[in-house]
Design an enzyme around this catalytic site. Structure first.
Site, mmCIF file in Angstrom:
data_model
loop_
_atom_site.group_PDB
_atom_site.id
_atom_site.type_symbol
_atom_site.label_atom_id
_atom_site.label_comp_id
_atom_site.label_asym_id
_atom_site.label_seq_id
_atom_site.Cartn_x
_atom_site.Cartn_y
_atom_site.Cartn_z
ATOM 1 N N GLN A 88 119.103 -39.029 -29.658
ATOM 2 C CA GLN A 88 119.955 -39.149 -30.851
ATOM 3 C C GLN A 88 119.433 -40.194 -31.830
ATOM 4 O OE1 GLN A 88 122.362 -37.111 -31.516
ATOM 5 N NE2 GLN A 88 122.738 -36.162 -29.532
ATOM 6 N N ASP A 136 116.421 -43.214 -23.769
ATOM 7 C CA ASP A 136 116.739 -41.851 -24.191
ATOM 8 C C ASP A 136 116.836 -41.850 -25.721
ATOM 9 O OD1 ASP A 136 117.915 -39.472 -24.903
ATOM 10 O OD2 ASP A 136 119.507 -39.553 -23.410
ATOM 11 N N LYS A 157 117.122 -31.508 -32.080
ATOM 12 C CA LYS A 157 118.111 -32.315 -32.814
ATOM 13 C C LYS A 157 117.485 -32.929 -34.067
ATOM 14 C CE LYS A 157 120.339 -33.534 -28.453
ATOM 15 N NZ LYS A 157 121.506 -32.671 -28.375
ATOM 16 N N CYS A 187 128.880 -33.786 -22.404
ATOM 17 C CA CYS A 187 127.949 -34.128 -21.312
ATOM 18 C C CYS A 187 127.974 -35.624 -21.038
ATOM 19 C CB CYS A 187 126.522 -33.663 -21.602
ATOM 20 S SG CYS A 187 126.383 -31.898 -21.809
ATOM 21 N N HIS A 226 124.454 -39.738 -21.587
ATOM 22 C CA HIS A 226 124.486 -38.283 -21.438
ATOM 23 C C HIS A 226 124.124 -37.966 -19.985
ATOM 24 C CE1 HIS A 226 122.976 -34.125 -21.913
ATOM 25 N NE2 HIS A 226 123.602 -34.079 -23.076
HETATM 26 N N1 PLP Z 1 120.461 -37.325 -24.150
HETATM 27 C C1 PLP Z 1 121.297 -37.326 -25.185
HETATM 28 C C2 PLP Z 1 121.805 -38.640 -25.707
HETATM 29 C C3 PLP Z 1 121.689 -36.128 -25.785
HETATM 30 O O1 PLP Z 1 122.532 -36.142 -26.819
HETATM 31 C C4 PLP Z 1 121.175 -34.914 -25.262
HETATM 32 C C5 PLP Z 1 121.620 -33.616 -25.836
HETATM 33 O O2 PLP Z 1 122.744 -33.484 -26.278
HETATM 34 C C6 PLP Z 1 120.297 -34.965 -24.196
HETATM 35 C C7 PLP Z 1 119.959 -36.182 -23.659
HETATM 36 C C8 PLP Z 1 119.708 -33.712 -23.604
HETATM 37 O O3 PLP Z 1 118.843 -33.124 -24.500
HETATM 38 P P1 PLP Z 1 118.233 -31.664 -24.220
HETATM 39 O O4 PLP Z 1 119.400 -30.785 -23.860
HETATM 40 O O5 PLP Z 1 117.601 -31.285 -25.502
HETATM 41 O O6 PLP Z 1 117.277 -31.807 -23.096
#
Ligand code: PLP
Length: 414
Positions: free
Chosen positions: A211, A208, A234, A372, A131
């Protein structure tokens, strides 16, 4: 076409759905099928009521007030830290920094940990499946330091090529960053193995967990990583909540990133001193009501249990994948051996956004776009995909509605 529901006896999905008021609504006159859970999950009444109760009964600022309400607000906020620490098996509640979400957690590591350590010629290693939140913060600090960001490749199935990742862990790499679960492909990365190889080379590893936490139990100590970033929205909690777990020695050595109230010991013009971690990373008034919701979300997930959640979600994933494969011209992106319930796909001859717009008219909410994850789209040579992402409150009947809607929409666009 309608396969018989085959629910595990201990998983009463219809009862669970009654906890989620939004799932009962209609969209464009059709019952909602919400398959955009990787984007944000829906919230159970228990979470909604915890937020509501906070504002009705306990609202005050944290830490600053000695009055009763201040104590109650602080108890809810700090209680969320306790629950998160227990949930991901942190050695100490003080190893959890409460943030607005993964993005803030990543930027904290980028500016407080990576930037002070990076020299010209150094590198940060990430992967093609990340992401943007696990790419752009590293690019920003690398550019300031004269360092670079390298990306380890994946294979066509959407799996990290581990040998390549390990080969790329060269001495100039000062930080490695990998997602636990891909938000586009559903791929589960072998984080323990990656952490072991990073440790052998003395390279800190950030994971990260955005998910992963909604779908699987996580034990940060067993994983053996250095940082674990996550987001609350999430995993049933309100937006604007999340956290960063880090090894104590890192939190001790990292200078604060945001300055302001709450994060200091003493402010003087001849030298300000900072609070101990995690508070030195928590400047300003946090999302107190949101964290009251985080506590309720964790209680809710625990009341169902990950064994039941995982069994149900994986049954849904298998069923949805099997049904999608029946559709001519449909290509699935992400066929890793180990996946969470996320399915990205395209249908030959149809634009992802057109399909998502028409699916919405059928009451089906899926995401279309680059998710993203531009580098991943570049890898597959497509501008966008459709993504159906499932949660434990989804049903096989909803999968059937989704497939019927897809077939209808496909016909309209062909
Ligand atoms: N990393 C991953 C794998 C994600 O799916 C997301 C959100 O879609 C993020 C980071 C960013 O999360 P946030 O927008 O809640 O900071």
């Amino acid at each position: 076409m309608n396969a018989k529901p085959n629910q595990p006896l201990d998983f009463d999905v219809q009862r669970i759905r009654t906890d989620f008021p939004l799932l009962g609504r209609k969209v464009h006159g059709k019952p909602l099928v919400y398959f955009d859970n990787a984007n944000t999950s829906q919230k159970p009444l228990q979470v909604i009521e915890a937020v509501d109760r906070h504002y009705r009964e306990h609202n005050a600022n944290v830490a600053r007030a000695v009055h009763q309400l201040g104590e109650e607000a602080t108890a809810a906020y700090e209680g969320a830290r306790d629950k998160l620490a227990a949930w991901i098996n942190a050695a100490s509640r003080n190893d959890i920094v409460l943030t607005s979400g993964t993005t803030q957690s990543m930027n904290t590591v980028a500016y407080s940990f990576a930037l002070p350590r990076l020299k010209p010629g150094d590198a940060i290693l990430t992967t093609v499946m990340e992401h943007h939140a696990n790419i752009v913060p590293w690019q920003l600090v690398a550019a300031r330091a004269g360092a670079t960001v390298k990306a380890a490749p994946i294979n066509e199935r959407g799996e990290l090529i581990l040998e390549k990742f390990f080969e790329m862990l060269t001495p100039e790499v000062k930080l490695a960053c990998v997602t636990h679960v891909s938000n586009v492909l559903g791929t589960v990365n072998p984080v323990r193995e990656i952490a072991r190889e990073c440790r052998r080379r003395g390279i800190p590893l950030l994971v990260d967990g955005s998910q992963a936490l909604p779908h699987r139990p996580v034990d940060v100590q067993a994983l053996g990583c250095d940082f674990y970033a996550f987001t609350g929205h999430k995993m049933l909690a309100p937006t604007g909540t999340g956290g960063l777990w880090a090894k104590r020695e890192h939190l001790q050595s990292m200078p604060p990133f945001f300055g302001g109230g709450e994060m200091i010991r003493e402010v003087r013009f001849d030298g300000t001193t900072f609070a101990e971690p995690p508070h030195k990373f928590e400047a300003g008034t946090p999302n107190i009501a949101g964290f009251a919701g985080v506590g309720a979300a964790i209680d809710y997930v625990q009341s169902i249990g990950f064994d039941a959640i995982r069994a149900w979600e994986h049954e849904l994933l298998a069923y949805a994948t099997e049904r999608l494969r029946e559709i001519p011209g449909l290509r699935i992106f992400g066929e890793a051996a180990e996946k969470e319930p996320v399915i990205s796909f395209l249908i030959e001859g149809a634009q992802a956004t057109d399909m998502a717009t028409l699916l919405d008219l059928e009451g089906v909410a899926v995401r279309s776009g680059h998710h993203c994850a531009h580098p991943l789209m570049q890898f597959y040579g497509v501008p966008a995909t459709l993504r159906a992402s499932l949660a434990f409150y989804n049903t096989r009947e909803e999968v059937d509605v989704f497939i019927a809607a897809l077939l209808k929409v496909r016909k309209l666009l062909m």
